[in-house]
Write a protein that holds these residues in place. Structure first.
Motif, PDB file in Angstrom:
ATOM      1  N   SER A 169       0.820  -1.218   0.000  1.00  0.00           N
ATOM      2  CA  SER A 169       0.000   0.000   0.000  1.00  0.00           C
ATOM      3  C   SER A 169       0.853   1.267   0.000  1.00  0.00           C
ATOM      4  O   SER A 169       0.343   2.364  -0.241  1.00  0.00           O
ATOM      5  CB  SER A 169      -0.921   0.006   1.226  1.00  0.00           C
ATOM      6  OG  SER A 169      -0.143   0.013   2.420  1.00  0.00           O
ATOM      7  N   LYS A 170       2.162   1.116   0.240  1.00  0.00           N
ATOM      8  CA  LYS A 170       3.054   2.271   0.321  1.00  0.00           C
ATOM      9  C   LYS A 170       3.988   2.382  -0.883  1.00  0.00           C
ATOM     10  O   LYS A 170       4.920   3.204  -0.869  1.00  0.00           O
ATOM     11  CB  LYS A 170       3.912   2.166   1.595  1.00  0.00           C
ATOM     12  CG  LYS A 170       3.168   2.426   2.892  1.00  0.00           C
ATOM     13  CD  LYS A 170       3.013   3.923   3.118  1.00  0.00           C
ATOM     14  CE  LYS A 170       2.416   4.207   4.491  1.00  0.00           C
ATOM     15  NZ  LYS A 170       2.259   5.659   4.707  1.00  0.00           N
ATOM     16  N   ASP A 173       4.654   5.917  -2.282  1.00  0.00           N
ATOM     17  CA  ASP A 173       5.543   6.722  -1.431  1.00  0.00           C
ATOM     18  C   ASP A 173       6.987   6.227  -1.525  1.00  0.00           C
ATOM     19  O   ASP A 173       7.932   7.028  -1.553  1.00  0.00           O
ATOM     20  CB  ASP A 173       5.086   6.668   0.027  1.00  0.00           C
ATOM     21  CG  ASP A 173       3.726   7.319   0.236  1.00  0.00           C
ATOM     22  OD1 ASP A 173       3.373   8.201  -0.570  1.00  0.00           O
ATOM     23  OD2 ASP A 173       3.019   6.928   1.192  1.00  0.00           O
ATOM     24  N   ASN A 201      14.096  -0.221   9.221  1.00  0.00           N
ATOM     25  CA  ASN A 201      14.128  -0.001  10.667  1.00  0.00           C
ATOM     26  C   ASN A 201      15.159  -0.913  11.338  1.00  0.00           C
ATOM     27  O   ASN A 201      15.043  -1.240  12.517  1.00  0.00           O
ATOM     28  CB  ASN A 201      12.752  -0.216  11.291  1.00  0.00           C
ATOM     29  CG  ASN A 201      12.408   0.868  12.302  1.00  0.00           C
ATOM     30  OD1 ASN A 201      12.447   2.048  11.982  1.00  0.00           O
ATOM     31  ND2 ASN A 201      12.093   0.475  13.518  1.00  0.00           N
ATOM     32  N   ASN A 251       3.801  -2.421  11.352  1.00  0.00           N
ATOM     33  CA  ASN A 251       3.251  -1.068  11.437  1.00  0.00           C
ATOM     34  C   ASN A 251       4.043  -0.151  10.506  1.00  0.00           C
ATOM     35  O   ASN A 251       5.081   0.400  10.881  1.00  0.00           O
ATOM     36  CB  ASN A 251       3.315  -0.562  12.883  1.00  0.00           C
ATOM     37  CG  ASN A 251       2.652   0.796  13.038  1.00  0.00           C
ATOM     38  OD1 ASN A 251       2.142   1.373  12.078  1.00  0.00           O
ATOM     39  ND2 ASN A 251       2.669   1.313  14.259  1.00  0.00           N
ATOM     40  N   VAL A 252       3.541  -0.001   9.304  1.00  0.00           N
ATOM     41  CA  VAL A 252       4.263   0.725   8.259  1.00  0.00           C
ATOM     42  C   VAL A 252       4.552   2.168   8.654  1.00  0.00           C
ATOM     43  O   VAL A 252       5.622   2.712   8.354  1.00  0.00           O
ATOM     44  CB  VAL A 252       3.450   0.681   6.935  1.00  0.00           C
ATOM     45  CG1 VAL A 252       4.152   1.480   5.852  1.00  0.00           C
ATOM     46  CG2 VAL A 252       3.257  -0.758   6.487  1.00  0.00           C
ATOM     47  N   ASP A 253       3.630   2.800   9.340  1.00  0.00           N
ATOM     48  CA  ASP A 253       3.773   4.217   9.679  1.00  0.00           C
ATOM     49  C   ASP A 253       4.886   4.470  10.701  1.00  0.00           C
ATOM     50  O   ASP A 253       5.358   5.603  10.824  1.00  0.00           O
ATOM     51  CB  ASP A 253       2.454   4.768  10.225  1.00  0.00           C
ATOM     52  CG  ASP A 253       1.352   4.757   9.180  1.00  0.00           C
ATOM     53  OD1 ASP A 253       1.675   4.981   7.995  1.00  0.00           O
ATOM     54  OD2 ASP A 253       0.180   4.499   9.536  1.00  0.00           O
ATOM     55  N   SER A 254       5.285   3.434  11.421  1.00  0.00           N
ATOM     56  CA  SER A 254       6.319   3.626  12.441  1.00  0.00           C
ATOM     57  C   SER A 254       7.716   3.256  11.936  1.00  0.00           C
ATOM     58  O   SER A 254       8.707   3.434  12.646  1.00  0.00           O
ATOM     59  CB  SER A 254       5.996   2.793  13.685  1.00  0.00           C
ATOM     60  OG  SER A 254       6.134   1.409  13.405  1.00  0.00           O
ATOM     61  N   ASP A 256      11.240   3.415  10.064  1.00  0.00           N
ATOM     62  CA  ASP A 256      12.201   4.427   9.622  1.00  0.00           C
ATOM     63  C   ASP A 256      12.898   3.875   8.376  1.00  0.00           C
ATOM     64  O   ASP A 256      13.735   2.982   8.468  1.00  0.00           O
ATOM     65  CB  ASP A 256      13.217   4.707  10.738  1.00  0.00           C
ATOM     66  CG  ASP A 256      14.175   5.828  10.380  1.00  0.00           C
ATOM     67  OD1 ASP A 256      14.215   6.226   9.197  1.00  0.00           O
ATOM     68  OD2 ASP A 256      14.886   6.304  11.278  1.00  0.00           O
TER      69      ASP A 256
END
Length: 287
Positions: A169-170, A173, A201, A251-254, A256
């Motif tokens: 889904s990313k 981006d 990450n 958790n994609v949003d977290s 780095d």
């Protein structure tokens, strides 16, 4: 401080970035690969090499793929393989021709038409591939998955391991920040029972090929510092932790995306792995 001094310099054979070097099992030769050519060298001759693969078209505008990785077979000195940006793996036999423009085997998995998108070709590009120590299997890494291939079965991998499926889904981006072009390495354990690859990450995966168990670990300096015996900080961190490492990874949003493990290696005889994370080298050993 340790200084490395080159004993020999092999030069003037590549016009493009070298992506692979592999020493042959005969102990006398090695190959080097760039985007368009693979050359064969004798370890004792530094000023001459033989071109064994050349995919450069006469007209560069007709270029449709590049070589992404190459490796010699671990026991058969006449066999080598290379991967391409189109997601194919070609196995070549140097006994067939001096210029290996015809492959002996072609490994390719057909794309699911339902998953076809603008990013399909980018994420199917193979960033790394490795033979198992016995030469029976091939491990390949693309952006989303690890695949294990049997040399006797060309149509599809015997196992596909999802690594970045949660990033689908990313992709837009990741394309904009160029992360979609990151080239993650992969490797077999010494006995071939596990496979290893990196992620974002500073997470990395160790997958058990027998039990299908996927272990996610993190190469993080703060984790090492917190492991002091009797550390109050470590106990509090453990007590306050409400999510598992896998949940953090998913958790994609977290995540780095500036922290990534692209390079990894497994000791050929011990359960020890080496990982390069940003400017740090981590060694993990099974206790």
């Amino acid at each position: 401080m340790i200084a490395a001094i080159p004993r020999k310099i092999y030069q003037n054979a590549h016009a493009y970035h070298i992506n692979s070097i592999s020493v042959n099992s005969d102990g006398e030769t090695y190959l080097s690969a760039d985007d368009l050519r693979i050359n064969l060298w004798n370890l004792n001759i530094s000023d001459q090499s033989f071109n064994i693969v050349d995919i450069k078209p006469v007209n560069m505008e007709e270029l449709t793929e590049v070589i992404t990785a190459a490796e010699f077979h671990p026991t058969q000195c006449n066999m080598f393989m290379y991967s391409s940006s189109k997601g194919t793996i070609k196995v070549n036999d140097m006994r067939m021709n001096a210029l290996c423009d015809q492959h002996a085997k072609l490994f390719e998995e057909e794309d699911d038409p339902q998953n076809k998108s603008f990013f399909s070709e980018i994420i199917s590009s193979i960033s790394d591939l490795k033979f198992s120590r016995d030469g029976r299997y091939v491990l390949s890494r693309d952006y989303l998955t690890l695949k294990i291939w049997d040399l006797n079965m060309e149509k599809q991998p015997v196992q596909t391991i999802a690594i970045h499926d949660h990033l689908r889904s990313k992709l837009c981006d990741l394309y904009e920040n160029d992360c979609i072009f990151d080239k993650f390495e992969c490797t077999f354990s010494g006995n071939g029972s596990h496979v290893l690859t990196g992620s974002y990450n500073n997470y990395f995966h160790i997958f058990d090929c027998t039990s299908k168990n996927d272990v996610i670990l993190q190469a993080d300096k703060s984790a090492f510092k917190a492991k002091r015996i009797g550390s109050t900080k470590n106990k509090q961190a453990g007590a306050n932790r409400k999510t598992t490492r896998r949940e953090d990874f998913m958790n994609v949003d977290s995540l780095d995306f500036s922290k990534k493990i692209l390079h990894a290696s497994w000791h050929p005889r011990e359960n020890t792995i080496a990982l390069a994370a940003t400017n740090n080298l981590f060694l993990f050993q099974q206790s």
